[in-house]
Design a protein around this motif. Structure first.
Motif, PDB file in Angstrom:
ATOM      1  N   VAL A  11      19.793  60.054  14.019  1.00 56.56           N
ATOM      2  CA  VAL A  11      20.397  61.208  14.686  1.00 56.56           C
ATOM      3  C   VAL A  11      20.274  61.058  16.196  1.00 56.56           C
ATOM      4  O   VAL A  11      19.179  60.824  16.714  1.00 56.56           O
ATOM      5  CB  VAL A  11      19.710  62.525  14.256  1.00 56.56           C
ATOM      6  N   PRO A  12      21.393  61.190  16.953  1.00 56.88           N
ATOM      7  CA  PRO A  12      21.295  61.159  18.423  1.00 56.88           C
ATOM      8  C   PRO A  12      20.870  62.516  18.962  1.00 56.88           C
ATOM      9  O   PRO A  12      21.193  63.556  18.380  1.00 56.88           O
ATOM     10  CB  PRO A  12      22.731  60.825  18.845  1.00 56.88           C
ATOM     11  N   GLY A  13      20.147  62.512  20.071  1.00 60.94           N
ATOM     12  CA  GLY A  13      19.768  63.791  20.679  1.00 60.94           C
ATOM     13  C   GLY A  13      18.590  63.653  21.616  1.00 60.94           C
ATOM     14  O   GLY A  13      17.852  62.660  21.579  1.00 60.94           O
ATOM     15  N   GLU A  14      18.427  64.661  22.465  1.00 59.54           N
ATOM     16  CA  GLU A  14      17.334  64.684  23.426  1.00 59.54           C
ATOM     17  C   GLU A  14      16.187  65.577  22.970  1.00 59.54           C
ATOM     18  O   GLU A  14      15.025  65.292  23.247  1.00 59.54           O
ATOM     19  CB  GLU A  14      17.844  65.167  24.791  1.00 59.54           C
ATOM     20  N   ASP A  15      16.487  66.664  22.279  1.00 56.00           N
ATOM     21  CA  ASP A  15      15.454  67.585  21.813  1.00 56.00           C
ATOM     22  C   ASP A  15      14.929  67.099  20.463  1.00 56.00           C
ATOM     23  O   ASP A  15      15.373  67.533  19.396  1.00 56.00           O
ATOM     24  CB  ASP A  15      16.022  68.999  21.690  1.00 56.00           C
ATOM     25  N   VAL A  16      13.979  66.188  20.525  1.00 53.24           N
ATOM     26  CA  VAL A  16      13.479  65.547  19.307  1.00 53.24           C
ATOM     27  C   VAL A  16      12.825  66.569  18.387  1.00 53.24           C
ATOM     28  O   VAL A  16      13.033  66.546  17.160  1.00 53.24           O
ATOM     29  CB  VAL A  16      12.464  64.437  19.677  1.00 53.24           C
ATOM     30  N   ALA A  17      12.037  67.476  18.945  1.00 55.12           N
ATOM     31  CA  ALA A  17      11.339  68.465  18.125  1.00 55.12           C
ATOM     32  C   ALA A  17      12.332  69.340  17.346  1.00 55.12           C
ATOM     33  O   ALA A  17      12.136  69.616  16.153  1.00 55.12           O
ATOM     34  CB  ALA A  17      10.440  69.330  18.996  1.00 55.12           C
ATOM     35  N   HIS A  18      13.393  69.784  18.017  1.00 53.11           N
ATOM     36  CA  HIS A  18      14.393  70.635  17.357  1.00 53.11           C
ATOM     37  C   HIS A  18      15.061  69.888  16.210  1.00 53.11           C
ATOM     38  O   HIS A  18      15.270  70.458  15.121  1.00 53.11           O
ATOM     39  CB  HIS A  18      15.438  71.075  18.379  1.00 53.11           C
ATOM     40  N   ILE A  19      15.400  68.630  16.419  1.00 56.78           N
ATOM     41  CA  ILE A  19      16.060  67.838  15.378  1.00 56.78           C
ATOM     42  C   ILE A  19      15.122  67.642  14.182  1.00 56.78           C
ATOM     43  O   ILE A  19      15.539  67.746  13.019  1.00 56.78           O
ATOM     44  CB  ILE A  19      16.521  66.484  15.949  1.00 56.78           C
ATOM     45  N   MET A  20      13.850  67.365  14.465  1.00 55.14           N
ATOM     46  CA  MET A  20      12.882  67.175  13.389  1.00 55.14           C
ATOM     47  C   MET A  20      12.709  68.459  12.578  1.00 55.14           C
ATOM     48  O   MET A  20      12.647  68.430  11.341  1.00 55.14           O
ATOM     49  CB  MET A  20      11.542  66.720  13.973  1.00 55.14           C
ATOM     50  N   LEU A  21      12.634  69.581  13.264  1.00 61.97           N
ATOM     51  CA  LEU A  21      12.464  70.857  12.571  1.00 61.97           C
ATOM     52  C   LEU A  21      13.690  71.205  11.723  1.00 61.97           C
ATOM     53  O   LEU A  21      13.569  71.739  10.617  1.00 61.97           O
ATOM     54  CB  LEU A  21      12.196  71.976  13.585  1.00 61.97           C
ATOM     55  N   LYS A  22      14.861  70.877  12.247  1.00 63.08           N
ATOM     56  CA  LYS A  22      16.095  71.141  11.494  1.00 63.08           C
ATOM     57  C   LYS A  22      16.135  70.293  10.224  1.00 63.08           C
ATOM     58  O   LYS A  22      16.509  70.778   9.145  1.00 63.08           O
ATOM     59  CB  LYS A  22      17.305  70.838  12.383  1.00 63.08           C
ATOM     60  N   ALA A  23      15.746  69.018  10.351  1.00 69.06           N
ATOM     61  CA  ALA A  23      15.736  68.137   9.179  1.00 69.06           C
ATOM     62  C   ALA A  23      14.689  68.564   8.158  1.00 69.06           C
ATOM     63  O   ALA A  23      14.863  68.372   6.950  1.00 69.06           O
ATOM     64  CB  ALA A  23      15.477  66.693   9.626  1.00 69.06           C
ATOM     65  N   ALA A  24      13.597  69.157   8.644  1.00 65.03           N
ATOM     66  CA  ALA A  24      12.504  69.541   7.751  1.00 65.03           C
ATOM     67  C   ALA A  24      12.835  70.753   6.881  1.00 65.03           C
ATOM     68  O   ALA A  24      12.126  71.031   5.908  1.00 65.03           O
ATOM     69  CB  ALA A  24      11.247  69.836   8.570  1.00 65.03           C
TER      70      ALA A  24
END
Length: 692
Positions: free
Chosen positions: A635-648
Motif C-alpha cells: 500500500v502506498p502512503g505517508e501515514d503509516v499508522a493510519h494505513i496499518m489501523l485500517k488494515a487491522a
C-alpha cells in the motif's frame, strides 16, 4: 491579593512551571504542522522573552542554570546516541567522509568570514560552525528501512569525527581569544586537551564498566553515575579552559559502550529529551533579539546567503568526493548530502559559546539561527525524497545458510542459549481474568513444537519470609497455577508450574526463564501508569531489556483458538523483521490461521524496487517448513499508522515488533508502533527479541 500577584513574576518556581507548560504543549503542535519541535521551542522562547510577553528572563539565574544544563545534556546525548558498533564496521570510510564533510565546510566558512571582514580566529570559528552536522534525518531513513545501506552507515559514523573536530576547533579558538596568542600557549592548550580527552574517554569507560559490574541491576544508581559523569566532565573541561560542551560530548562517547542500548540509556535520553534539552532551545529563543535579528536579515543578507549557500555547496562537494572514492550512486550520494546538512546540536551550542565569549558578533549568531532553521527543515525533507529511492535493506547473505530446525522459534532468533534445549514457554500469570487466554496462547505454541509450558507466579517479598502478606500472596499463586495446569491439560501440553519469591517482578520473570532454559516468554499487556512508569519504565520494558530469550507481550480480546486472520506489518527485510514474520507463521501454523504481510511504501519508490521487495517477501513465505496460508499487501502512503489501523479492522490479531525510540538532536521522535498500539481494536502481539 495584589501583593501576591506582584510577587509571582519574580518567583523562579513560576518560570519553571511556564517552561514545563511550554515543553508539554508546543512541540506536539509544531509536529502536527510538520515543523521540527525545536523550531516551536525557539519561537515560544521569543514570544515569552523580552521581545514578547516578558514572562521569562534570559538573564535570570534560574534560566541560565536550566539553559546551561540543557546545553550540556544536548551534547552529551549527541555523543551517547552515536552507534559505535556501526562506526567500527565502516570506520575507514566514515573517517574519510568525516574529514571531507568537516574540512571543506571549514575552509569555505573561514573564507566567507575573511571576505566579510572578520578576524582569522572568528572566521575559523564560523567555518567550524558549518562543519558539524546533526542527524535529524535518521528517523526518516529508519522508517524507510534503509539504515543498513552503507552510505547511511558511513554518514552516521562521520558524525563522530565532525562533532569532535568542530568542538576542538571551538575550544582552541575560544582559548586563543581569551589570552595572548603564542605557539607555546597553543601547544600547552593542545597537550592539556589531549590529556583531558584521554582521561575522559578511557577513564570514564573503565570506571563505568566497573561501576555497572558491581551494581548489577541497580538502574537508579547507574542512572546517577551517568549524570555524575557528564557534569564531572563538563566541570573538568572548564578547569583546563575548554568549554563544558566539549567535555559533555566526550563523556557521551565515553559511556556509550558502557550503557549500550539498554534501559539506562533510554532513561538518560528520556529525561534529557523531556526536560533539560527543551530548556536549552527555549533559552536560545529568549536570547534572540528580534529587532537586531530583523536588522541582520536586512543589512547582513549577503552574509546569511553566503553562509547558507556555502554550507549547501560544501556539504554537496564532500558527498561528491565520497561518491568518487567509494563508488556510491547518485541516490546514495544525495542522501549522504541531505543527512549531513542539518545544523542543530553542536552548531547552536558552539555559536552560543562563541557569542558569550565575544568571539563572534550578534550578526553571526543570528545567521546561525537562520542556518539552523533552513537546514533543519530542508535537510529532512530532502532526506525523505532521496532515501526513498534507495534499495530496501535485505538480510545478510549468510542468514540463509543457517540451518534451522523445522519452524522452531529457537532457530529463528539464532540464540546460542535457547537453541540447544527443548522448547519451553514461560507464562507469567497474575490477573485471573486474562490468565486463561495467556496459557492457551502458550499451550498452542508449545503443542506445535512438542514442548512444555512453565506457568509462573511471582510472590513479592523483601527481607522477611514470615510476613503475613507473603503468605497470602503464596496462596493466591497456588490457586492461579492450579488453573493454569488445568488449561494446559485441555490442550494436551505438559506444564511445570513455578512459584518464585522475588523483590522485583521483572527480574523474577527473566531469571526464571533463564534458569529453565526458556525459548519464549508470553506475558500479558500492561500500560505505563503514573510518572514513575513513564520515567523508569514499566514491567514490560524491564522484561524486554533483561530477558535472554524472545518476549511476546500479548493483548488478547478473543480466545486464541478463534484467531484466524493475522496481520504483520513489514517495513524492511532485516533479520529481526523476518523473525516477526516467523513468529506469526508459527502461531498461524499452530492454529490454522492465515497471515497477511502489509508493506507501506513511499509513493516515490521505483516500481522495480517494489517488485523486487515483493518477490523476496514471497520467497520468505515459501521457504521449506512454513506451509502457512498467506498473502502480501503493498500500500502506498505517508501515514503509516493510519494505513496499518485500517488494515487491522478486518483482522483478528496484529503482530508488531518492539522498537525503541531514537532521538534526533536530543528530541524524541514519534513512533508508528506506539501510535498503532494505542488505537488497535483487535488482539495484538508485541514481539521483542533478546537485548543481546
Amino acid at each position: 491579593m495584589l501583593a501576591v500577584l506582584q510577587s509571582i513574576p519574580n518567583s523562579p518556581l513560576v518560570g519553571f512551571t511556564v517552561l514545563l507548560l511550554v515543553i508539554l504543549i508546543v512541540p506536539p503542535i509544531f509536529e502536527r504542522l510538520r515543523l521540527p519541535r525545536l523550531v516551536g521551542l525557539l519561537v515560544t522562547g521569543i514570544l515569552l522573552g523580552s521581545n514578547g510577553l516578558g514572562i521569562l528572563d534570559a538573564k535570570s539565574e534560574t534560566m541560565k542554570l536550566l539553559s546551561d544544563v540543557g546545553k550540556i545534556y544536548l551534547m552529551f546525548v549527541a555523543g551517547l546516541e552515536i552507534d559505535l558498533a556501526e562506526f567500527r564496521k565502516t570506520k575507514d570510510r566514515s573517517l574519510g567522509f568525516g574529514i571531507a564533510t568537516f574540512l571543506i565546510p571549514l575552509i569555505v566558512g573561514s573564507a566567507i568570514g575573511l571576505v566579510f571582514g572578520f578576524s582569522p580566529n572568528a572566521s575559523i570559528l564560523i567555518g567550524s560552525l558549518m562543519a558539524s552536522h546533526t542527524l535529524l534525518g535518521y528517523p526518516i531513513v529508519n522508517r524507510l528501512g534503509v539504515v543498513g545501506n552503507q552510505a547511511i552507515t558511513v554518514t552516521v559514523g562521520a558524525t563522530i569525527f565532525t562533532d569532535i573536530a568542530a568542538l576542538l576547533v571551538l575550544a582552541i579558538c575560544v582559548s586563543i581569544h581569551a589570552g595572548e596568542f603564542s605557539a607555546t600557549n597553543l601547544i600547552l592548550q593542545l597537550v592539556a586537551l589531549g590529556v583531558y580527552s584521554a582521561l575522559i574517554l578511557f577513564g570514564f569507560d573503565w570506571a563505568g564498566k566497573e561501576f555497572f559490574r558491581r551494581t548489577g541491576d541497580e538502574e537508579g544508581n547507574q542512572f546517577l553515575f551517568v549524570l555524575l559523569a557528564v557534569f564531572l566532565a563538563a566541570v573538568g573541561a572548564q578547569a583546563i579552559n575548554v568549554d563544558k560542551i566539549v567535555g559533555a560530548f566526550l563523556a557521551g562517547l565515553a559511556v556509550n559502550d558502557v550503557v549500550g542500548r539498554g534501559p539506562v540509556e533510554e532513561k538518560v535520553e528520556f529525561v534529557g529529551s523531556t526536560l533539560f534539552i527543551p530548556f536549552f532551545f527555549v533559552g536560545m529563543g529568549l536570547l534572540l533579539d528580534i529587532p537586531a535579528f530583523l536588522i541582520s536579515l536586512r543589512e547582513d543578507l549577503g552574509l546569511i546567503l553566503a553562509i547558507v549557500g556555502g554550507l549547501l555547496g560544501a556539504k554537496f562537494l564532500a558527498a561528491g568526493i565520497a561518491k568518487l572514492l567509494y563508488g556510491y550512486n547518485w541516490d546514495e550520494t544525495l542522501t549522504m548530502w541531505s543527512l549531513s546538512l542539518p545544523q542543530v546540536a553542536a552548531t547552536l551550542a558552539a555559536a552560543l559559546v562563541g557569542l558569550n565569549a565575544g568571539l563572534i558578533p550578534e550578526s553571526v549568531f543570528n545567521t546561525t539561527i537562520v542556518l539552523m532553521l533552513v537546514t533543519s527543515i530542508a535537510g529532512p525533507v530532502m532526506t525523505a525524497r532521496f532515501a526513498s529511492r534507495l534499495p530496501l535493506a535485505r538480510p545478510p547473505a549468510d542468514t540463509d545458510t543457517v540451518e534451522r530446525p523445522e519452524s522452531s522459534i529457537d532457530a529463528l532468533f539464532n540464540s546460542p542459549v535457547v537453541g540447544t534445549y527443548p522448547f519451553k514457554v514461560v507464562v507469567p500469570i497474575y490477573n485471573p481474568i486474562t490468565e486463561r487466554y495467556l496459557v492457551e496462547m502458550a499451550a498452542l505454541l508449545a503443542r506445535h513444537e512438542s514442548g512444555t509450558i512453565v506457568p509462573l507466579s511471582i510472590a513479592t517479598a523483601h527481607i522477611h519470609m514470615d510476613e503475613p502478606d507473603l503468605e497470602v500472596s503464596l496462596q493466591r499463586s497456588e490457586r492461579l497455577l492450579k488453573r493454569a495446569v488445568q488449561v494446559s491439560e485441555e490442550f494436551g501440553v505438559e506444564a511445570e508450574p513455578k512459584i518464585r519469591i522475588d523483590n522485583d517482578i521483572a527480574h523474577g520473570i527473566s531469571r526464571t526463564a533463564r534458569e529453565n532454559h526458556a525459548s519464549l516468554i508470553v506475558m500479558g499487556w500492561s500500560k505505563a501508569k503514573g510518572l514513575r512508569a513513564r520515567l523508569f519504565g514499566n514491567l514490560i520494558d524491564s522484561v524486554f531489556w533483561s530477558s535472554h530469550c524472545p518476549v511476546a507481550v500479548v493483548r488478547l480480546l478473543d480466545d486464541p483458538v478463534d484467531i484466524h486472520q493475522i496481520l504483520v506489518p513489514v517495513k524492511h527485510l532485516l533479520p529481526k523483521a523476518v523473525q516477526t514474520v516467523r513468529f506469526a507463521q508459527l502461531f498461524a501454523d499452530a492454529n490454522q490461521a492465515r497471515v497477511t504481510l502489509l508493506h507501506v511504501y513511499d509513493r516515490h519508490t521505483p516500481a522495480e524496487q517494489l517488485s523486487a521487495f515483493e518477490t523476496e517477501l514471497s520467497q520468505i513465505l515459501a521457504e521449506p517448513g512454513w506451509s502457512v496460508e498467506s498473502n502480501i499487501v503493498m500500500v502506498p502512503g505517508e501515514d503509516v499508522a493510519h494505513i496499518m489501523l485500517k488494515a487491522a479492522r478486518s483482522m483478528d490479531m496484529v503482530v508488531l515488533r518492539s522498537r525503541r525510540r531514537r532521538t534526533a538532536g536530543g528530541l524524541a521522535v514519534s513512533d508508528v508502533t506506539t501510535q498503532v498500539m494505542k488505537k488497535l481494536n483487535c488482539s495484538m502481539v508485541l514481539l521483542g527479541e533478546p537485548h543481546s
